[in-house]
Design an enzyme around this catalytic site. Sequence first.
Site, PDB file in Angstrom:
ATOM      1  N   GLU A 136     -31.654  75.085  64.043  1.00 42.57           N
ATOM      2  CA  GLU A 136     -30.319  74.899  64.599  1.00 42.57           C
ATOM      3  C   GLU A 136     -29.285  75.696  63.799  1.00 42.57           C
ATOM      4  O   GLU A 136     -29.319  75.681  62.563  1.00 42.57           O
ATOM      5  CB  GLU A 136     -29.938  73.416  64.600  1.00 42.57           C
ATOM      6  CG  GLU A 136     -28.674  73.139  65.385  1.00 42.57           C
ATOM      7  CD  GLU A 136     -28.323  71.653  65.450  1.00 42.57           C
ATOM      8  OE1 GLU A 136     -27.725  71.229  66.448  1.00 42.57           O
ATOM      9  OE2 GLU A 136     -28.641  70.927  64.492  1.00 42.57           O
ATOM     10  N   ALA A 281     -30.939  66.540  57.517  1.00 48.07           N
ATOM     11  CA  ALA A 281     -32.113  66.329  58.374  1.00 48.07           C
ATOM     12  C   ALA A 281     -31.903  67.084  59.673  1.00 48.07           C
ATOM     13  O   ALA A 281     -30.817  67.604  59.950  1.00 48.07           O
ATOM     14  CB  ALA A 281     -32.314  64.839  58.648  1.00 48.07           C
ATOM     15  N   GLU A 283     -33.153  66.805  63.980  1.00 49.66           N
ATOM     16  CA  GLU A 283     -33.685  65.891  64.997  1.00 49.66           C
ATOM     17  C   GLU A 283     -34.766  66.498  65.868  1.00 49.66           C
ATOM     18  O   GLU A 283     -34.808  66.265  67.081  1.00 49.66           O
ATOM     19  CB  GLU A 283     -32.539  65.391  65.887  1.00 49.66           C
ATOM     20  CG  GLU A 283     -31.833  66.437  66.747  1.00 49.66           C
ATOM     21  CD  GLU A 283     -30.620  67.092  66.137  1.00 49.66           C
ATOM     22  OE1 GLU A 283     -29.810  67.655  66.885  1.00 49.66           O
ATOM     23  OE2 GLU A 283     -30.474  67.023  64.898  1.00 49.66           O
ATOM     24  N   ASN A 284     -35.691  67.261  65.299  1.00 47.27           N
ATOM     25  CA  ASN A 284     -36.780  67.811  66.093  1.00 47.27           C
ATOM     26  C   ASN A 284     -37.576  66.670  66.719  1.00 47.27           C
ATOM     27  O   ASN A 284     -38.123  65.832  65.994  1.00 47.27           O
ATOM     28  CB  ASN A 284     -37.713  68.636  65.209  1.00 47.27           C
ATOM     29  CG  ASN A 284     -36.962  69.573  64.292  1.00 47.27           C
ATOM     30  OD1 ASN A 284     -36.181  70.384  64.733  1.00 47.27           O
ATOM     31  ND2 ASN A 284     -37.223  69.445  62.999  1.00 47.27           N
ATOM     32  N   GLU A 315     -30.620  60.708  62.967  1.00 47.82           N
ATOM     33  CA  GLU A 315     -31.574  61.586  63.663  1.00 47.82           C
ATOM     34  C   GLU A 315     -32.280  60.858  64.797  1.00 47.82           C
ATOM     35  O   GLU A 315     -32.563  61.450  65.845  1.00 47.82           O
ATOM     36  CB  GLU A 315     -32.597  62.142  62.662  1.00 47.82           C
ATOM     37  CG  GLU A 315     -32.004  62.877  61.481  1.00 47.82           C
ATOM     38  CD  GLU A 315     -30.989  63.943  61.864  1.00 47.82           C
ATOM     39  OE1 GLU A 315     -31.197  64.633  62.880  1.00 47.82           O
ATOM     40  OE2 GLU A 315     -29.982  64.085  61.140  1.00 47.82           O
ATOM     41  N   HIS A 318     -30.348  60.935  67.934  1.00 49.14           N
ATOM     42  CA  HIS A 318     -30.446  62.214  68.628  1.00 49.14           C
ATOM     43  C   HIS A 318     -31.644  62.293  69.570  1.00 49.14           C
ATOM     44  O   HIS A 318     -31.651  63.140  70.479  1.00 49.14           O
ATOM     45  CB  HIS A 318     -30.565  63.355  67.612  1.00 49.14           C
ATOM     46  CG  HIS A 318     -29.272  63.818  67.038  1.00 49.14           C
ATOM     47  ND1 HIS A 318     -28.159  64.086  67.801  1.00 49.14           N
ATOM     48  CD2 HIS A 318     -28.908  64.086  65.745  1.00 49.14           C
ATOM     49  CE1 HIS A 318     -27.180  64.493  67.020  1.00 49.14           C
ATOM     50  NE2 HIS A 318     -27.604  64.502  65.773  1.00 49.14           N
ATOM     51  N   GLU A 337     -23.244  65.299  67.696  1.00 49.05           N
ATOM     52  CA  GLU A 337     -23.183  64.981  66.270  1.00 49.05           C
ATOM     53  C   GLU A 337     -22.240  63.816  65.981  1.00 49.05           C
ATOM     54  O   GLU A 337     -22.540  62.945  65.155  1.00 49.05           O
ATOM     55  CB  GLU A 337     -22.762  66.221  65.472  1.00 49.05           C
ATOM     56  CG  GLU A 337     -23.776  67.350  65.505  1.00 49.05           C
ATOM     57  CD  GLU A 337     -25.146  66.946  64.955  1.00 49.05           C
ATOM     58  OE1 GLU A 337     -25.260  65.903  64.277  1.00 49.05           O
ATOM     59  OE2 GLU A 337     -26.114  67.684  65.209  1.00 49.05           O
TER      60      GLU A 337
END
Length: 874
Positions: A136, A281, A283-284, A315, A318, A337
């Site tokens: 990102e 961190a 958020e994959n 996260e 997300h 965010e």
Amino acid sequence: MTDIPRPDNENLTRDEAAARARTVRTHDYTVDVDFSRAADTAVDTYPVRTRVSFDAEPGASTFLDYLGAHVASIVLNGVEQDVAAAVDGARIVLGPLAAHNEVVIASESIYSRSGEGVHRFVDPADGATYLYSQNEPVDCRRIYPCFDQPDLKARFRVTITADDSWHVAANGALQSHHPAGDGTSTRVFAVTEPMSTYITTFLAGPYTQWHDQYAGRTASGVEVAIPLGIATRASLADSMDPDAVFEITKRGLDWFHRHFDVAYPWGKYDQVFVPEYNLGAMENPGLVTFTERYVFTSPATQAQHEQRANTILHEMCHMWFGDLVTMTWWDDLWLKESFADYVGTLAVDEATDFTTAWTTFASRRKAWAYRQDQYPTTHPIVADIVDLEAADQNFDGITYAKGASVLKQLSAFVGPDTFLAAARAYFAQHAWGNTTLDDFLGALHEASGRDMRGWAQAWLTTAGVNRLRIETTVADGTIAAAVLHQDGVDPRTGEEVLRPHVARIGVYAPDGDGPARFETAHPVRVEGAATPLPELVGTPADRVLLPNDGDLTYAKVVQDPHSLQVVLDAGLDDELARATALAGAWNMVRDAELPVERFADGVVANQHLIEDSGVLAQVLLQASAGLASYTTAAQRQRLLSRWATFLVDAVVDDPAPSDRRTVLLRTLFATLGDLQDPVAPLLDVVRSWLDDADVALGEELTWGALVVLSAHGRVDADALRAAHEHAPTAVSATGLTRALAARPDAEVKDAAREAAYTGRDAAGAVLSNDHLQATIDGLAVDPTGAGAGHGAEYWRRIEDVWTAQSQGQATRVVAGLFPSDTELADGDEHTHPDVRAAQGWLTARADAPHALRRIVIEHLDDLRRRLRAQAASA
């Protein structure tokens, strides 16, 4: 390390992305990545084969984004393409297109040392190699060719070839594992649900793993079962506390399933803690990455554990808001965010055992927002993100902390149940799609029955911070009349900005030598510049009045002189109120309305009342930084010496390991880095702690002490290297870099500065993100002034830095080396030599990249603010 200059066309614009989205509709990717030679650091690239299936307007052309080392072949719809003609800088041009298209590209991508793309790290503890990715906003194009914009979602099938003994992971679950020869194997992962490129992820290395299982149900009764995983470097395994992380994860999943009523949609839920990470961190989906600073190798405070929980739940939020439903373009980055920042904190407060989430938010998170929102470069929450450079810079205090603060105000405005009901409707309507702010406002309108356009106009499209203060008229010992005043300006234009606020006025009764006691709180709706407060009439005049009690709204609090005196001398008996009041006092320091010495005395008076170690750390560091920056040269060393003596005495008087001792020591080491003289007795005490096993500083604080001792010439390079060799960890490696750069020697400082400007150490090796930052940090610890006087070099070199290094790395250099010698006595905020030099560069370089100019403008504003505060304290 392969050097690839930044192409002129790497900065994708919003208009280009919108045009591409009108031309292309993506379906799926197959990405085959080969990490089989990753452990050989002489090999700095890795092969990638990418297949992209997409629809397009027949006859049109488009382009893929790619920042790799080399493209070997391109096959479009079965036809080999001319690579030299197709590759144009950061783009691979494709065309003419058919209605249905498939492109297959063979290429070589570059292992990163900057934390962008696939980052390679060699563990100094055991020599093991670790890989992870970070994409990102648009670093996915460093890994494989793609349509790297959030609204071109697709399904992803990934294979990774790597050492057979390694743990290898991606977003999808592992499906199969096939031998690939020479001790390697190929892992095939499940096809994902539709998602954006920036949340694809790749992981490989000898990570230690832990596993668990989640079982729960949504509010509507849907049963949910999720495999859980945790991983970290093998050398950190003994410091990992997986049970605590699994417990937070399960409680968080319960909370989100109850309030969002949508089952977690991404299959497995892995969390991996990785080295040299640029962020907290990412958020994959299915494989969330965290900084390994959350694996505590040194004594950690309760606030650090709470912050880790907050990041875990941020996260997790997300997974729904950002991953399941994604913004169309980075203009609405703030929404995902801000939502995760606010709701993540709410979840920590309601789902975990931590009780101080909102005090930490009021003291630490909002301080970031208030600072960012007073720069000349501030922007509305809904920002105008015209290109990728702007997107990269807008991961800032407005996007996160101000946006979260405003969503907290929105929740107070419409009611928390309505706010979460709107979120549920939003997920149900837009799952797997892309949205804009209007879609979320529409959900709020349906849930609340209110027209949200006026609220959005006031809060989301304006910039700057409001101030709230109470003016009273007293008669016969009681308040006869009271008015809440609001003011505010947009720092960019000077125009007045007033907003509606749902707030609360707290009333506290002084209690002798103890903190003032909470009596009552009056709800108030603020409209315009002046709001009468009839509810305060009859209140005894000695009461402390706290605007924004409960920290419901986003505004600086300016307390009346009596209330401020009680807050600083006696404190308040409520933790959130105390955090809010001290945050208001700090803003008054920054605005040159309160001497920093008075604030520091207030911190000393309040220190034993503060239960939240995060708030204590914040106010101690604010006092330390303020004494170093907001005092005149004639005052500074006397005040810093007095402050450092207080910190040493506080530790000596209560030496047992505790959260309080930890934050006192961190503040002390920061202070000693600014203290010139008399410092020898204090350094003797610090030295004695290193030699006393009973003090048990731990790794982090030991290196904090060594950096300060090095900066004062009390420990030499051989001793520093020996300390690292005794415990060759990642923490000690960066500690050594900082300590060596901190040495009080002009040649040492020159070498460190050159390393920062070039991004390479003396041997020519590329500095990783962490070691570049450590070099800059050590260079800045300069109590003797050995590294001063290099402003002209800075202005000569920063544009070359911006061109030669990635934006992330260049930002570290440009921000970290900004010249601001406030020891110079001649000059005010207009005539100071560093002010004039910065303003001269801005005037002469009007055509410099906007992102570079923004950094300079913000640091110039910080310098001017310091000079104003110094003038006020003179």
